[in-house]
Design a protein around this motif. Sequence first.
Motif, PDB file in Angstrom:
ATOM      1  N   LYS A  70      75.195  -4.547 -14.118  1.00  0.00           N
ATOM      2  CA  LYS A  70      75.005  -3.158 -14.533  1.00  0.00           C
ATOM      3  C   LYS A  70      76.020  -2.243 -13.852  1.00  0.00           C
ATOM      4  N   ASN A  71      76.788  -2.767 -12.903  1.00  0.00           N
ATOM      5  CA  ASN A  71      77.737  -1.966 -12.134  1.00  0.00           C
ATOM      6  C   ASN A  71      79.165  -2.082 -12.660  1.00  0.00           C
ATOM      7  N   MET A  72      79.352  -2.573 -13.867  1.00  0.00           N
ATOM      8  CA  MET A  72      80.692  -2.771 -14.431  1.00  0.00           C
ATOM      9  C   MET A  72      81.321  -1.435 -14.798  1.00  0.00           C
ATOM     10  N   GLN A  73      82.554  -1.224 -14.352  1.00  0.00           N
ATOM     11  CA  GLN A  73      83.275  -0.007 -14.697  1.00  0.00           C
ATOM     12  C   GLN A  73      84.129  -0.270 -15.921  1.00  0.00           C
ATOM     13  N   SER A  74      84.248   0.717 -16.791  1.00  0.00           N
ATOM     14  CA  SER A  74      85.065   0.529 -17.985  1.00  0.00           C
ATOM     15  C   SER A  74      86.540   0.559 -17.593  1.00  0.00           C
ATOM     16  N   LEU A  75      87.319  -0.320 -18.195  1.00  0.00           N
ATOM     17  CA  LEU A  75      88.749  -0.419 -17.912  1.00  0.00           C
ATOM     18  C   LEU A  75      89.535   0.302 -18.994  1.00  0.00           C
ATOM     19  N   LYS A  76      90.461   1.123 -18.586  1.00  0.00           N
ATOM     20  CA  LYS A  76      91.307   1.838 -19.529  1.00  0.00           C
ATOM     21  C   LYS A  76      92.698   1.229 -19.476  1.00  0.00           C
ATOM     22  N   GLY A  77      93.330   1.080 -20.646  1.00  0.00           N
ATOM     23  CA  GLY A  77      94.682   0.556 -20.690  1.00  0.00           C
ATOM     24  C   GLY A  77      95.698   1.608 -20.306  1.00  0.00           C
ATOM     25  N   ASP A  78      96.809   1.195 -19.719  1.00  0.00           N
ATOM     26  CA  ASP A  78      97.865   2.111 -19.319  1.00  0.00           C
ATOM     27  C   ASP A  78      99.041   1.908 -20.262  1.00  0.00           C
ATOM     28  N   PHE A  79      99.153   2.793 -21.255  1.00  0.00           N
ATOM     29  CA  PHE A  79     100.204   2.638 -22.260  1.00  0.00           C
ATOM     30  C   PHE A  79     101.073   3.890 -22.343  1.00  0.00           C
ATOM     31  N   GLU A  80     101.240   4.584 -21.225  1.00  0.00           N
ATOM     32  CA  GLU A  80     102.044   5.806 -21.245  1.00  0.00           C
ATOM     33  C   GLU A  80     103.503   5.474 -21.514  1.00  0.00           C
ATOM     34  N   GLY A  81     104.118   6.272 -22.365  1.00  0.00           N
ATOM     35  CA  GLY A  81     105.533   6.102 -22.674  1.00  0.00           C
ATOM     36  C   GLY A  81     105.806   5.021 -23.708  1.00  0.00           C
ATOM     37  N   ASP A  82     104.787   4.349 -24.200  1.00  0.00           N
ATOM     38  CA  ASP A  82     104.965   3.313 -25.209  1.00  0.00           C
ATOM     39  C   ASP A  82     104.413   3.851 -26.530  1.00  0.00           C
ATOM     40  N   PRO A  83     105.277   4.093 -27.521  1.00  0.00           N
ATOM     41  CA  PRO A  83     104.786   4.703 -28.764  1.00  0.00           C
ATOM     42  C   PRO A  83     103.806   3.822 -29.543  1.00  0.00           C
ATOM     43  N   LYS A  84     103.873   2.511 -29.362  1.00  0.00           N
ATOM     44  CA  LYS A  84     102.966   1.616 -30.084  1.00  0.00           C
ATOM     45  C   LYS A  84     101.638   1.424 -29.362  1.00  0.00           C
ATOM     46  N   GLY A  85     101.559   1.890 -28.133  1.00  0.00           N
ATOM     47  CA  GLY A  85     100.327   1.751 -27.366  1.00  0.00           C
ATOM     48  C   GLY A  85     100.045   0.300 -27.023  1.00  0.00           C
ATOM     49  N   GLY A  86      98.795  -0.130 -27.209  1.00  0.00           N
ATOM     50  CA  GLY A  86      98.390  -1.482 -26.853  1.00  0.00           C
ATOM     51  C   GLY A  86      98.854  -2.539 -27.826  1.00  0.00           C
TER      52      GLY A  86
END
Length: 103
Positions: A70-86
């Motif tokens: 229950k203590n899991m933190q959500s992970l966010k992707g780091d796609f700054e500067g990449d126009p296609k993102g993930g």
Amino acid sequence: MRPTAPLLRRIRRLALTTKMVNGGYYKGTGSGSMGEHTKHGGYHIKYEKVRTYVVPEGLRNFKLTPFVTKNMQSLKGDFEGDPKGGLSGERYLEKWKKENGMD
């Protein structure tokens, strides 16, 4: 013409389909019907056929827990500067080379 014995063994391990059985076998999806079709193309839901799930008494105080923390933190992707993102293939290859070394 008949299949060879090794091929026949492989065929037997596959999931059963409606084409392998003589009539009377209907696999279905397990969804069941919740109403009936009208003659005008509509659908009437019969609420006595709709599945309802009753939560057992004392579920809050139940001692067993699921295998997920229950203590899991959500992970966010780091796609700054990449126009296609993930969806960037270059970003994926760069990360793969960093983690697995050059091939």
